[in-house]
Design a protein around this motif. Structure first.
Motif, PDB file in Angstrom:
ATOM      1  N   SER A  49      -6.252 -27.563  68.360  1.00 51.10           N
ATOM      2  CA  SER A  49      -7.567 -28.176  68.562  1.00 51.10           C
ATOM      3  C   SER A  49      -7.531 -29.485  69.347  1.00 51.10           C
ATOM      4  O   SER A  49      -8.539 -29.898  69.897  1.00 51.10           O
ATOM      5  N   THR A  82      -9.442 -18.387  64.547  1.00 43.80           N
ATOM      6  CA  THR A  82     -10.366 -19.517  64.578  1.00 43.80           C
ATOM      7  C   THR A  82     -11.786 -19.024  64.315  1.00 43.80           C
ATOM      8  O   THR A  82     -12.127 -17.875  64.599  1.00 43.80           O
ATOM      9  N   ARG A  83     -12.571 -19.922  63.757  1.00 49.82           N
ATOM     10  CA  ARG A  83     -14.008 -19.701  63.612  1.00 49.82           C
ATOM     11  C   ARG A  83     -14.667 -20.840  64.390  1.00 49.82           C
ATOM     12  O   ARG A  83     -14.064 -21.364  65.311  1.00 49.82           O
ATOM     13  N   THR A  84     -15.827 -21.266  64.005  1.00 49.36           N
ATOM     14  CA  THR A  84     -16.528 -22.298  64.780  1.00 49.36           C
ATOM     15  C   THR A  84     -15.800 -23.638  64.758  1.00 49.36           C
ATOM     16  O   THR A  84     -15.518 -24.216  65.804  1.00 49.36           O
ATOM     17  N   THR A  85     -15.481 -24.124  63.555  1.00 47.78           N
ATOM     18  CA  THR A  85     -14.817 -25.428  63.422  1.00 47.78           C
ATOM     19  C   THR A  85     -13.511 -25.338  62.640  1.00 47.78           C
ATOM     20  O   THR A  85     -12.856 -26.357  62.437  1.00 47.78           O
ATOM     21  N   SER A  86     -13.158 -24.138  62.201  1.00 45.47           N
ATOM     22  CA  SER A  86     -11.967 -23.990  61.360  1.00 45.47           C
ATOM     23  C   SER A  86     -10.899 -23.131  62.022  1.00 45.47           C
ATOM     24  O   SER A  86     -11.180 -22.340  62.925  1.00 45.47           O
ATOM     25  N   VAL A 114      -9.996 -27.711  59.136  1.00 44.26           N
ATOM     26  CA  VAL A 114     -11.235 -27.976  59.846  1.00 44.26           C
ATOM     27  C   VAL A 114     -10.969 -29.115  60.820  1.00 44.26           C
ATOM     28  O   VAL A 114     -10.378 -30.138  60.448  1.00 44.26           O
ATOM     29  N   SER A 123     -15.947 -30.273  63.948  1.00 46.17           N
ATOM     30  CA  SER A 123     -16.052 -30.200  65.398  1.00 46.17           C
ATOM     31  C   SER A 123     -15.596 -28.820  65.893  1.00 46.17           C
ATOM     32  O   SER A 123     -14.640 -28.259  65.357  1.00 46.17           O
ATOM     33  N   PRO A 124     -16.268 -28.265  66.899  1.00 46.02           N
ATOM     34  CA  PRO A 124     -15.888 -26.930  67.393  1.00 46.02           C
ATOM     35  C   PRO A 124     -14.442 -26.883  67.887  1.00 46.02           C
ATOM     36  O   PRO A 124     -13.907 -27.867  68.401  1.00 46.02           O
ATOM     37  N   GLN A 127     -11.160 -20.770  70.802  1.00 47.33           N
ATOM     38  CA  GLN A 127     -10.652 -19.530  70.214  1.00 47.33           C
ATOM     39  C   GLN A 127      -9.145 -19.437  70.396  1.00 47.33           C
ATOM     40  O   GLN A 127      -8.581 -20.001  71.331  1.00 47.33           O
ATOM     41  N   GLU A 143     -10.214 -11.755  59.350  1.00 47.76           N
ATOM     42  CA  GLU A 143     -11.595 -11.740  58.856  1.00 47.76           C
ATOM     43  C   GLU A 143     -11.630 -11.322  57.386  1.00 47.76           C
ATOM     44  O   GLU A 143     -12.378 -11.902  56.589  1.00 47.76           O
TER      45      GLU A 143
END
Length: 167
Positions: A49, A82-86, A114, A123-124, A127, A143
């Motif tokens: 990240s 990854t997801r949006t912020t994690s 996160v 924070s975003p 991917q 998932e």
């Protein structure tokens, strides 16, 4: 697909296990192993990240075989999903007999981190792109682990609410 390769987050730590690191059985304290796991996973998440991160969960920690005094602990982790912020990070722990070179699996874990912005808010993150068969396996099953983790978290919150209500 825009993103970052899983291999770019790969983090490896090796250390010699000394007597103060071990219990009365001559094997490494589980808490010490857990600290190494968290450290390696947090570095992998920050490499992915390029932001500050916090541990959101640690699950599926399995101790498979003990690590003894005089052996090396080898801890390797990388971002699997990854997801949006994690970010989910897989960590493998091996014990190495430094005289023979024999390595054995000592443990493994999944952790979730996160990413945080400068104000400490989620924070975003970009991917992750899996390339190897191992990376793809972790990615393809992530998932399901996410859903299980989310359900376990909800149950934990509910359990605490019930305990407080019964006080």
């Amino acid at each position: 697909m825009q993103g970052k390769r899983a291999s770019e987050s790969k983090t490896i730590l090796t250390d010699l296990v000394m007597p103060p690191d071990t219990n009365y059985h001559g094997t490494m304290f589980g808490g010490n192993v857990m600290a190494y796991i968290d450290k390696v996973a947090s570095i992998a998440a920050m490499r992915h990240s390029r932001q500050a991160v916090v541990t959101a969960s640690s699950d599926s920690l399995d101790f498979i075989s003990p690590i003894r005094t005089g052996e090396a602990i080898c801890v390797e982790g990388f971002v699997t999903y990854t997801r949006t912020t994690s970010m989910e990070v897989f960590v493998k722990v091996e014990a190495e007999n430094l005289r023979t070179g024999e390595r054995r699996l000592a443990g493994s874990a999944y952790l979730t981190f996160v990413a945080l912005d400068k104000e400490g808010k989620p924070s975003p993150v970009i991917q992750v792109i899996p390339e190897t068969n191992q990376e793809k396996w972790h990615f393809d099953n992530a998932e399901e682990r996410f859903i299980s983790r989310k359900k376990r978290r909800e149950q934990s919150i509910e359990r605490v609410k019930l305990e407080k209500a019964n006080e």
